[in-house]
Design an enzyme around this catalytic site. Structure first.
Site, PDB file in Angstrom:
ATOM      1  N   ASP A   1       2.987  11.500  -8.100  1.00  0.00           N
ATOM      2  CA  ASP A   1       2.885  10.038  -8.135  1.00  0.00           C
ATOM      3  C   ASP A   1       1.486   9.581  -8.528  1.00  0.00           C
ATOM      4  O   ASP A   1       1.323   8.569  -9.209  1.00  0.00           O
ATOM      5  CB  ASP A   1       3.255   9.459  -6.775  1.00  0.00           C
ATOM      6  N   GLY A   2       0.462  10.316  -8.100  1.00  0.00           N
ATOM      7  CA  GLY A   2      -0.905   9.958  -8.473  1.00  0.00           C
ATOM      8  C   GLY A   2      -1.128  10.040  -9.976  1.00  0.00           C
ATOM      9  O   GLY A   2      -1.839   9.205 -10.551  1.00  0.00           O
TER      10      GLY A   2
ATOM     11  N   HIS B   1      -2.119   6.881 -12.382  1.00  0.00           N
ATOM     12  CA  HIS B   1      -3.234   6.911 -13.332  1.00  0.00           C
ATOM     13  C   HIS B   1      -2.753   6.519 -14.729  1.00  0.00           C
ATOM     14  O   HIS B   1      -3.420   5.755 -15.444  1.00  0.00           O
ATOM     15  CB  HIS B   1      -3.863   8.298 -13.350  1.00  0.00           C
TER      16      HIS B   1
ATOM     17  N   ASN C   1       1.196   0.174  -6.621  1.00  0.00           N
ATOM     18  CA  ASN C   1       1.474   0.479  -5.214  1.00  0.00           C
ATOM     19  C   ASN C   1       0.989  -0.617  -4.271  1.00  0.00           C
ATOM     20  O   ASN C   1       1.780  -1.246  -3.592  1.00  0.00           O
ATOM     21  CB  ASN C   1       0.825   1.807  -4.815  1.00  0.00           C
ATOM     22  N   GLU C   2      -0.343  -0.814  -4.217  1.00  0.00           N
ATOM     23  CA  GLU C   2      -0.862  -1.775  -3.256  1.00  0.00           C
ATOM     24  C   GLU C   2      -2.299  -2.168  -3.540  1.00  0.00           C
ATOM     25  O   GLU C   2      -3.002  -1.520  -4.307  1.00  0.00           O
ATOM     26  CB  GLU C   2      -0.782  -1.223  -1.824  1.00  0.00           C
TER      27      GLU C   2
ATOM     28  N   ASP D   1      -9.214  -4.484  11.138  1.00  0.00           N
ATOM     29  CA  ASP D   1      -9.742  -3.510  10.181  1.00  0.00           C
ATOM     30  C   ASP D   1      -9.491  -3.906   8.738  1.00  0.00           C
ATOM     31  O   ASP D   1     -10.306  -3.618   7.858  1.00  0.00           O
ATOM     32  CB  ASP D   1      -9.130  -2.129  10.437  1.00  0.00           C
TER      33      ASP D   1
ATOM     34  N   ALA E   1      -4.739  -2.781  12.332  1.00  0.00           N
ATOM     35  CA  ALA E   1      -5.392  -2.918  13.637  1.00  0.00           C
ATOM     36  C   ALA E   1      -5.927  -4.326  13.878  1.00  0.00           C
ATOM     37  O   ALA E   1      -7.136  -4.542  14.030  1.00  0.00           O
ATOM     38  CB  ALA E   1      -6.523  -1.890  13.757  1.00  0.00           C
TER      39      ALA E   1
END
Length: 264
Positions: free
Chosen positions: A45-46, A50, A122-123, A150, A185
């Site tokens: 997936d990486g 890319h 993704n995000e 966080d 968090a």
């Protein structure tokens, strides 16, 4: 048809990359890493992430297909031993196009009129490496909450199985045109109060993050990371663009979820 092949860079992936390139050229396809109509990624997936960022300026004209040479992935759905079958499909078979939604991120800084527009497959994450992030969250132009904690993660449906899932976010089917906002968090007290649950926003809703304590921010888009000072706002919504995947056979999303997280 014009094509290119990208590799994760290890010996196995590089060897497969060369085999695929040789086979497709022998079938009469044209190798073109500047303006490919199809991008074949070899790795995981990486590697596909890319490749997406390399060719994001060609999303209207380029489709992606992935071969995984490591752990099972959500984007790379072909096995190394299926290379010959995939090559024949690419060379001889009209393929189906499946489109997944993307995340549009617009960064604005104090003292600058020009904004920066980014796309994520993704995000996008927003953190402060120095202290807690304090951030007003606006949805559709109205304040929803003040977040302190966080950080925040805004993901696409196809990215919901990545960092978002580790934060307790929901797994969304990638056919849904939406984005998801998950907390990292959060601190809840009399001053700061958040909903405490991931939010799923539809295509016509915009999420605007406004940092309140003016600290240095660490902002990631997929696997890229930058430090930013004096960030005025971070606007997130479903992008107009979509990523196109070349499908030569069924690719059941929920089956892949089960294989990745539950097993047999």
């Amino acid at each position: 048809m014009k094509f290119t092949v990208t590799s994760r860079g290890d010996n196995v992936s590089n060897a497969l990359q060369q085999r695929i390139k040789t086979y497709l050229v022998e079938f009469g396809l044209t190798f073109d890493d500047e303006n490919p109509e199809i991008v074949i990624t070899v790795g995981g997936d990486g590697t596909l992430l890319h490749a997406f960022h390399t060719y994001k300026h060609r999303l209207e004209d380029t489709s992606f297909v992935g071969i995984h040479t490591g752990h099972l992935g959500f984007y790379a759905d072909w096995m190394p031993e299926e290379v010959e079958k995939l090559v024949i499909h690419i060379a001889k078979t009209p393929f189906q196009i499946v489109e997944y939604p993307l995340l549009e991120v617009v960064l604005r800084h104090y003292g600058e009129n020009k904004s920066e527009r980014l796309l994520a497959l993704n995000e996008c994450t927003v953190k402060s490496p120095e202290e807690s992030l304090v951030c007003n969250v606006e949805i559709k132009g109205e304040k929803f909450e003040t977040f302190r904690g966080d950080g925040l993660c805004i993901s696409t449906p196809s990215g919901s199985t990545a960092y978002n899932k580790a934060l307790g976010g929901a797994i969304l089917h990638p056919s849904l045109a939406c984005i998801q906002l998950a907390e990292m968090a959060s601190i809840n007290n009399r001053v700061y109060r958040t909903v405490g649950s991931p939010l799923v926003l539809p295509q016509h809703h915009t999420c605007l993050l406004k940092p309140q304590n003016y600290v240095k921010l660490q902002i990631t888009i997929d696997h890229f990371s930058w430090s930013h000072q004096k960030v005025k706002s971070i606007q997130c919504r479903v992008a107009e663009e979509k990523i196109k995947f070349a499908r030569f056979r069924p690719f059941p999303f929920w089956k892949r979820v089960r294989e990745s997280f539950i097993g047999d």
